[in-house]
Design a protein around this motif. Structure first.
Motif, PDB file in Angstrom:
ATOM      1  N   LEU A 153       0.815  -1.210   0.000  1.00 30.01           N
ATOM      2  CA  LEU A 153       0.000   0.000   0.000  1.00 30.01           C
ATOM      3  C   LEU A 153       0.854   1.267   0.000  1.00 30.01           C
ATOM      4  N   VAL A 154       2.126   1.129   0.320  1.00 29.77           N
ATOM      5  CA  VAL A 154       3.037   2.270   0.346  1.00 29.77           C
ATOM      6  C   VAL A 154       4.033   2.201  -0.810  1.00 29.77           C
ATOM      7  N   HIS A 155       4.544   1.017  -1.060  1.00 27.13           N
ATOM      8  CA  HIS A 155       5.527   0.803  -2.126  1.00 27.13           C
ATOM      9  C   HIS A 155       4.779   0.313  -3.369  1.00 27.13           C
ATOM     10  N   TYR A 156       4.426   1.244  -4.234  1.00 25.93           N
ATOM     11  CA  TYR A 156       3.530   0.943  -5.348  1.00 25.93           C
ATOM     12  C   TYR A 156       4.109  -0.029  -6.359  1.00 25.93           C
ATOM     13  N   TRP A 157       5.443  -0.075  -6.488  1.00 27.63           N
ATOM     14  CA  TRP A 157       6.037  -1.064  -7.392  1.00 27.63           C
ATOM     15  C   TRP A 157       5.689  -2.468  -6.923  1.00 27.63           C
ATOM     16  N   LEU A 158       5.565  -2.642  -5.613  1.00 30.00           N
ATOM     17  CA  LEU A 158       5.216  -3.943  -5.062  1.00 30.00           C
ATOM     18  C   LEU A 158       3.749  -4.272  -5.353  1.00 30.00           C
ATOM     19  N   SER A 159       2.892  -3.273  -5.268  1.00 31.59           N
ATOM     20  CA  SER A 159       1.483  -3.471  -5.633  1.00 31.59           C
ATOM     21  C   SER A 159       1.377  -3.893  -7.094  1.00 31.59           C
ATOM     22  N   ALA A 160       2.108  -3.193  -7.959  1.00 37.59           N
ATOM     23  CA  ALA A 160       2.094  -3.524  -9.383  1.00 37.59           C
ATOM     24  C   ALA A 160       2.614  -4.940  -9.610  1.00 37.59           C
ATOM     25  N   LYS A 161       3.659  -5.310  -8.893  1.00 44.76           N
ATOM     26  CA  LYS A 161       4.239  -6.647  -9.030  1.00 44.76           C
ATOM     27  C   LYS A 161       3.212  -7.716  -8.643  1.00 44.76           C
ATOM     28  N   ILE A 162       2.468  -7.489  -7.591  1.00 37.34           N
ATOM     29  CA  ILE A 162       1.462  -8.457  -7.148  1.00 37.34           C
ATOM     30  C   ILE A 162       0.337  -8.573  -8.177  1.00 37.34           C
ATOM     31  N   ILE A 163      -0.100  -7.450  -8.724  1.00 33.43           N
ATOM     32  CA  ILE A 163      -1.167  -7.465  -9.743  1.00 33.43           C
ATOM     33  C   ILE A 163      -0.702  -8.208 -10.990  1.00 33.43           C
ATOM     34  N   VAL A 164       0.516  -7.927 -11.443  1.00 32.38           N
ATOM     35  CA  VAL A 164       1.051  -8.609 -12.625  1.00 32.38           C
ATOM     36  C   VAL A 164       1.257 -10.100 -12.319  1.00 32.38           C
ATOM     37  N   LEU A 165       1.635 -10.421 -11.084  1.00 30.66           N
ATOM     38  CA  LEU A 165       1.805 -11.820 -10.684  1.00 30.66           C
ATOM     39  C   LEU A 165       0.499 -12.590 -10.842  1.00 30.66           C
ATOM     40  N   ILE A 166      -0.601 -11.978 -10.464  1.00 30.56           N
ATOM     41  CA  ILE A 166      -1.909 -12.630 -10.619  1.00 30.56           C
ATOM     42  C   ILE A 166      -2.180 -12.897 -12.099  1.00 30.56           C
ATOM     43  N   GLY A 167      -1.873 -11.916 -12.946  1.00 24.52           N
ATOM     44  CA  GLY A 167      -2.022 -12.111 -14.389  1.00 24.52           C
ATOM     45  C   GLY A 167      -1.136 -13.230 -14.907  1.00 24.52           C
ATOM     46  N   TYR A 168       0.093 -13.290 -14.408  1.00 20.86           N
ATOM     47  CA  TYR A 168       1.024 -14.357 -14.803  1.00 20.86           C
ATOM     48  C   TYR A 168       0.480 -15.730 -14.406  1.00 20.86           C
ATOM     49  N   ILE A 169      -0.064 -15.829 -13.205  1.00 21.55           N
ATOM     50  CA  ILE A 169      -0.617 -17.107 -12.747  1.00 21.55           C
ATOM     51  C   ILE A 169      -1.759 -17.552 -13.655  1.00 21.55           C
ATOM     52  N   VAL A 170      -2.659 -16.630 -13.983  1.00 17.60           N
ATOM     53  CA  VAL A 170      -3.797 -16.963 -14.855  1.00 17.60           C
ATOM     54  C   VAL A 170      -3.305 -17.367 -16.242  1.00 17.60           C
ATOM     55  N   ALA A 171      -2.430 -16.559 -16.825  1.00 18.70           N
ATOM     56  CA  ALA A 171      -1.923 -16.863 -18.170  1.00 18.70           C
ATOM     57  C   ALA A 171      -1.105 -18.154 -18.166  1.00 18.70           C
ATOM     58  N   GLY A 172      -0.288 -18.336 -17.143  1.00 19.52           N
ATOM     59  CA  GLY A 172       0.518 -19.548 -17.054  1.00 19.52           C
ATOM     60  C   GLY A 172      -0.329 -20.790 -16.930  1.00 19.52           C
ATOM     61  N   ARG A 173      -1.380 -20.690 -16.152  1.00 21.97           N
ATOM     62  CA  ARG A 173      -2.297 -21.836 -16.006  1.00 21.97           C
ATOM     63  C   ARG A 173      -2.957 -22.163 -17.343  1.00 21.97           C
ATOM     64  N   MET A 174      -3.358 -21.125 -18.084  1.00 18.45           N
ATOM     65  CA  MET A 174      -3.958 -21.345 -19.402  1.00 18.45           C
ATOM     66  C   MET A 174      -2.939 -21.959 -20.364  1.00 18.45           C
ATOM     67  N   ALA A 175      -1.704 -21.488 -20.294  1.00 18.20           N
ATOM     68  CA  ALA A 175      -0.658 -21.996 -21.184  1.00 18.20           C
ATOM     69  C   ALA A 175      -0.339 -23.459 -20.902  1.00 18.20           C
ATOM     70  N   MET A 176      -0.475 -23.878 -19.658  1.00 21.18           N
ATOM     71  CA  MET A 176      -0.157 -25.259 -19.279  1.00 21.18           C
ATOM     72  C   MET A 176      -1.352 -26.205 -19.410  1.00 21.18           C
ATOM     73  N   SER A 177      -2.515 -25.668 -19.733  1.00 20.90           N
ATOM     74  CA  SER A 177      -3.724 -26.482 -19.805  1.00 20.90           C
ATOM     75  C   SER A 177      -3.745 -27.298 -21.099  1.00 20.90           C
ATOM     76  N   ALA A 178      -3.638 -28.605 -20.961  1.00 18.72           N
ATOM     77  CA  ALA A 178      -3.654 -29.487 -22.133  1.00 18.72           C
ATOM     78  C   ALA A 178      -5.025 -29.510 -22.802  1.00 18.72           C
ATOM     79  N   ASP A 179      -6.049 -29.037 -22.104  1.00 22.62           N
ATOM     80  CA  ASP A 179      -7.411 -29.046 -22.643  1.00 22.62           C
ATOM     81  C   ASP A 179      -7.673 -27.898 -23.606  1.00 22.62           C
ATOM     82  N   ARG A 180      -6.804 -26.905 -23.627  1.00 23.14           N
ATOM     83  CA  ARG A 180      -7.014 -25.740 -24.488  1.00 23.14           C
ATOM     84  C   ARG A 180      -6.388 -25.979 -25.865  1.00 23.14           C
ATOM     85  N   PRO A 181      -6.925 -25.310 -26.881  1.00 20.06           N
ATOM     86  CA  PRO A 181      -6.318 -25.422 -28.216  1.00 20.06           C
ATOM     87  C   PRO A 181      -4.879 -24.880 -28.208  1.00 20.06           C
ATOM     88  N   ARG A 182      -4.054 -25.437 -29.070  1.00 17.11           N
ATOM     89  CA  ARG A 182      -2.634 -25.060 -29.129  1.00 17.11           C
ATOM     90  C   ARG A 182      -2.449 -23.551 -29.306  1.00 17.11           C
TER      91      ARG A 182
END
Length: 126
Positions: free
Chosen positions: A68-97
């Motif tokens: 809440l004070v160090h905004y780069w850390l807030s941004a890092k956490i938000i981007v991390l959530i995006g990375y987790i979602v995208a990474g999960r989609m990328a690793m999903s064998a059920d999705r089209p190539r």
């Protein structure tokens, strides 16, 4: 600050291992070697990411940083959530190539941004 150095070393090492394992698994998938899904490569990244998260929380506690004070850390956490979602989609064998490849590219770009934010710790404004 002794604990800070130890935790930072663990955190940086685990982050590099996370990126390496992600790229390795993407490469194996891209080359049709999906057998990794029946090996330790399926669960080792989760174990490593748990260590990474634990070290991150430890760093927050010993350093006094606050998202809440160090905004780069807030941004890092938000981007991390995006990375987790995208990474999960990328690793999903059920999705089209094609969808997996787009998700993989998005995850890699977000991973690069996470590393950039961690290295530069820019002063972001609200």
């Amino acid at each position: 600050m002794h604990w800070y150095s130890i935790l930072k070393t663990i955190h940086v090492s685990a982050a590099l291992l996370t990126a390496s394992l992600f790229v390795l698994r993407l490469g194996l998938d891209a080359t049709g070697k999906t057998g990794w899904r029946r090996t330790a490569l399926r669960w080792i990244p989760h174990l490593n990411d748990t260590l990474l998260l634990g070290a991150a929380i430890g760093l927050l506690l010993v350093s006094g940083w606050s998202p809440l004070v160090h905004y780069w850390l807030s941004a890092k956490i938000i981007v991390l959530i995006g990375y987790i979602v995208a990474g999960r989609m990328a690793m999903s064998a059920d999705r089209p190539r094609r969808a997996r490849m787009i998700a993989a590219l998005a995850a890699i770009l977000q991973l690069a941004l996470i590393f950039a934010l961690a290295i530069t710790k820019p002063a972001l404004h609200t």
